[in-house]
Scaffold this motif. Structure first.
Motif, PDB file in Angstrom:
ATOM      1  N   MET A   1     -34.089  39.381  12.838  1.00 23.55           N
ATOM      2  CA  MET A   1     -34.047  38.221  13.726  1.00 23.55           C
ATOM      3  C   MET A   1     -34.167  36.903  12.936  1.00 23.55           C
ATOM      4  N   LYS A   2     -33.441  35.890  13.410  1.00 23.35           N
ATOM      5  CA  LYS A   2     -33.497  34.612  12.692  1.00 23.35           C
ATOM      6  C   LYS A   2     -34.844  33.931  12.874  1.00 23.35           C
ATOM      7  N   LYS A   3     -35.242  33.192  11.842  1.00 24.31           N
ATOM      8  CA  LYS A   3     -36.498  32.438  11.953  1.00 24.31           C
ATOM      9  C   LYS A   3     -36.181  31.054  12.519  1.00 24.31           C
ATOM     10  N   LYS A   4     -37.014  30.615  13.437  1.00 25.58           N
ATOM     11  CA  LYS A   4     -36.724  29.335  14.091  1.00 25.58           C
ATOM     12  C   LYS A   4     -37.536  28.184  13.488  1.00 25.58           C
ATOM     13  N   ILE A   5     -36.851  27.075  13.247  1.00 24.62           N
ATOM     14  CA  ILE A   5     -37.534  25.875  12.727  1.00 24.62           C
ATOM     15  C   ILE A   5     -37.233  24.732  13.689  1.00 24.62           C
ATOM     16  N   VAL A   6     -38.264  24.028  14.101  1.00 22.14           N
ATOM     17  CA  VAL A   6     -38.050  22.908  15.025  1.00 22.14           C
ATOM     18  C   VAL A   6     -38.325  21.593  14.287  1.00 22.14           C
ATOM     19  N   LEU A   7     -37.424  20.621  14.485  1.00 20.06           N
ATOM     20  CA  LEU A   7     -37.576  19.303  13.852  1.00 20.06           C
ATOM     21  C   LEU A   7     -37.602  18.243  14.935  1.00 20.06           C
ATOM     22  N   TYR A   8     -38.502  17.272  14.782  1.00 18.13           N
ATOM     23  CA  TYR A   8     -38.697  16.282  15.854  1.00 18.13           C
ATOM     24  C   TYR A   8     -38.567  14.860  15.321  1.00 18.13           C
ATOM     25  N   ASN A   9     -37.761  14.057  16.033  1.00 23.14           N
ATOM     26  CA  ASN A   9     -37.654  12.618  15.733  1.00 23.14           C
ATOM     27  C   ASN A   9     -38.330  11.850  16.867  1.00 23.14           C
ATOM     28  N   PRO A  10     -39.391  11.097  16.574  1.00 26.42           N
ATOM     29  CA  PRO A  10     -40.117  10.401  17.637  1.00 26.42           C
ATOM     30  C   PRO A  10     -39.290   9.312  18.312  1.00 26.42           C
ATOM     31  N   ARG A  11     -39.794   8.899  19.455  1.00 26.66           N
ATOM     32  CA  ARG A  11     -39.186   7.817  20.223  1.00 26.66           C
ATOM     33  C   ARG A  11     -39.136   6.542  19.376  1.00 26.66           C
ATOM     34  N   ALA A  12     -38.049   5.785  19.469  1.00 26.29           N
ATOM     35  CA  ALA A  12     -37.930   4.509  18.763  1.00 26.29           C
ATOM     36  C   ALA A  12     -36.898   3.689  19.514  1.00 26.29           C
ATOM     37  N   VAL A  13     -36.803   2.412  19.142  1.00 23.30           N
ATOM     38  CA  VAL A  13     -35.924   1.558  19.939  1.00 23.30           C
ATOM     39  C   VAL A  13     -34.477   1.525  19.449  1.00 23.30           C
ATOM     40  N   PHE A  14     -34.207   2.042  18.274  1.00 22.18           N
ATOM     41  CA  PHE A  14     -32.838   2.014  17.756  1.00 22.18           C
ATOM     42  C   PHE A  14     -32.293   3.433  17.667  1.00 22.18           C
TER      43      PHE A  14
END
Ligand code: B12
Ligand code: SF4
Length: 479
Positions: free
Chosen positions: A1-14
């Motif tokens: 089974m594939k390993k899952k990686i989650v990446l997050y970009n926070p809220r910003a105005v641009f």
């Protein structure tokens, strides 16, 4: 089974595409890893999606800029940790690169990555996957434990590993833009503009900038042939109209720029593009190269003027001369290339004459061409550079916690050393210079004439036009 990686970009105005997360996520073999990017700027309910995605994930990576984005980075990390206390959370990007230890005072953060992240993050993920300790992974600060998800220790028990040398970008895989929903970005940007990074780092030493501290004045640029190939592929797939090169200094190597332009022409790529240029680079550039770039789609460059006072420029080690700014402007005007000039005001101990000089230079540049714009920023200290060190010696205190950094306004306000009077002057000038020189509809011409008169005579009192424009609720074009 594939390993899952989650990446997050926070809220910003641009809405620049999440280039860091694309670079990190593309480093993993899709046959073995399932990479999910959650970008809070384009998600209806980013936290709900994040909490869904972390189900079964191996780790969460969060990119963090200094200032307001920290608020959402904290909220997202805390929510993720509450749902999955065993999930290792890795912060990377500019803020953790400057304040790795401080980031780890936050209990939800397990690892802070300093500088270029692709190899470091890949190594972290590999170690987590095999249950190994992170000891010895170059370029990180982490809790001094067998693995970040092992027993929690005191937040002070940190371990800083040796720095990781900067790797030539050409040894890293191309960014896979299929990892994001690109149409969402075109929608929020209100234009089909693609973002791309063609180089990393900067060779210069400006004492107000974070780059020399984070990238140690290293620089690597992608091979033009590779850029041509990648951009052709994405252009044919996404039909974008424009590319924003988000490099620190795109024009670092003129031969490389010529080769890039020739690649675009050879491949018959029909998009326009914008890129960053230093004034000394523009000064040394010959007209032929600028004309070639124009033919290949160059529509605008961004030049950091920073100050209209040569004395201030020398003080901040910008290593440019004011005549180079005007020379670059003349060349771009001849070639039909627009410019955004960035000016920084409100340096500590900046004499009033220096601000006056900056306004004068801004006016001269704006009057040269309707395709020239000037953007004003207030100086805010980044640690690790000479100006910030000087401020600290003078008693200035940086925020001491992430929550306090999240309230640190990097965009709109000035430093405490800028008087109310100077701030008002600059704010009014910012408004009037736009009204005076931005392209205007015939209805606005009388206002424009008045604004030009004000700028030419430095009369900014009783700004009734500002009220009028606000009342009309028709924001002036900042194109
Ligand atoms: C695009 C951009 C933005 C976008 C952000 C888009 C987004 N993702 O949210 C917008 C327009 C919002 C923005 C705003 C500002 N920005 Co800006 N921006 C950039 C720019 C031009 C490109 C960033 C980028 O995508 N680079 C490409 C990627 C591949 O490189 P990278 O971000 O460095 O990522 C690498 C590493 O940092 C690391 N990494 C990054 N994230 C993560 C996450 C994990 C988990 C890991 C392991 C590693 C990792 O690995 C990546 C690959 O090697 C940079 C300059 C530059 N060329 O980097 C400035 C830069 C980041 N911005 C800067 C500044 C000063 C600002 C502003 C203050 C400008 C202003 N005066 O208005 C504001 C402040 C924003 C705020 N506080 O609200 C500074 C530094 C700021 C800081 N300390 O955080 C930079 C470095 C420019 C400079 N030299 O001064 N910016
Ligand atoms: S301001 Fe620009 S030229 Fe100066 S060090 Fe930073 S990125 Fe380099």
């Amino acid at each position: 089974m594939k390993k899952k990686i989650v990446l997050y970009n926070p809220r910003a105005v641009f809405y620049t595409m999440p280039l860091a997360l694309l670079a990190l996520g593309s480093r993993f073999d899709p046959a073995q890893y399932d990479v999910r990017i959650v970008d809070a700027r384009v998600e209806r309910d980013a936290h709900a999606r994040l909490l869904e995605e972390i189900e079964g994930a191996l780790c969460l990576g969060v990119t963090v800029l200094t200032g307001a984005p920290i608020r959402d980075a904290l909220a997202a990390s805390r929510a993720a940790k509450t749902k999955r206390p065993d999930l290792p959370i890795v912060w990377g990007g500019w803020h953790p690169s400057l304040f790795a230890e401080q980031c780890l005072q936050e209990p939800s953060v397990d690892v802070a990555v300093i500088g270029q992240g692709e190899e470091t993050f890949a190594e972290i993920v590999a170690r987590l996957g095999s249950g190994d300790s992170l000891n010895g992974v170059q370029g990180i600060v982490h809790r001094n434990s067998r693995a970040p998800n092992s027993n929690r220790q005191s937040p002070d028990d940190l371990r800083a590993e040796a720095p990781r040398p900067l790797l030539d970008l050409n040894h890293l895989p191309a960014s896979n833009y299929d990892l994001i929903d690109i149409e969402k970005f075109f929608t929020v940007k209100k234009t089909r503009q693609f973002d791309y990074i063609s180089s990393q780092g900067c060779r210069f030493r400006c004492t107000f900038c974070a780059d020399p501290y984070v990238y140690k004045r290293g620089w690597y640029g992608l091979e033009p042939a590779r850029m041509g190939q990648e951009l052709e592929r994405w252009w044919k797939k996404f039909h974008f109209a424009d590319v924003g090169f988000q490099d620190e200094t795109f024009f670092t190597n003129p031969q490389r720029v010529a080769a890039i332009a020739n690649e675009f022409l050879k491949r018959d790529l029909h998009f326009t593009w914008m890129a960053t240029m230093r004034a000394d680079q523009g000064f040394r550039l010959d007209d032929a190269l600028l004309n070639l770039s124009k033919r290949a789609g160059l529509r605008r460059v961004m030049i950091g003027v920073e100050s209209g006072s040569q004395q201030m420029l020398d003080w901040m080690k910008k290593d440019i001369k004011l005549n180079q700014v005007f020379d670059s402007a003349e060349k771009c005007k001849r070639a039909g290339v627009g410019i955004i000039f960035n000016v920084i005001v409100g340096f500590p101990h900046e004499p009033p004459e220096s601000i006056t000089e900056s306004l004068r230079v801004a006016k001269e540049l704006r009057a040269m061409s309707p395709d020239f714009q000037v953007a004003f920023f207030y100086y805010k200290p980044y640690p690790g550079n000479e100006i910030a060190d000087m401020l600290v010696r003078d008693g200035y205190q940086f925020p001491k916690t992430l929550d306090a950094w999240a309230d640190f306004d990097y965009v709109g306000s000035s430093g405490p050393w800028v008087t109310r009077e100077k701030f008002t002057l600059v704010e009014r000038f910012k408004f009037y210079q736009r009204l005076a020189w931005n392209r205007a509809s015939p209805l606005r011409v009388p206002l424009q004439q008045l604004a030009r008169w004000r700028c030419e005579n430095d009369v900014y009192a009783f700004p009734f036009e500002k009220k009028l424009v606000e009342l009309l609720r028709q924001p002036i074009q900042l194109s």
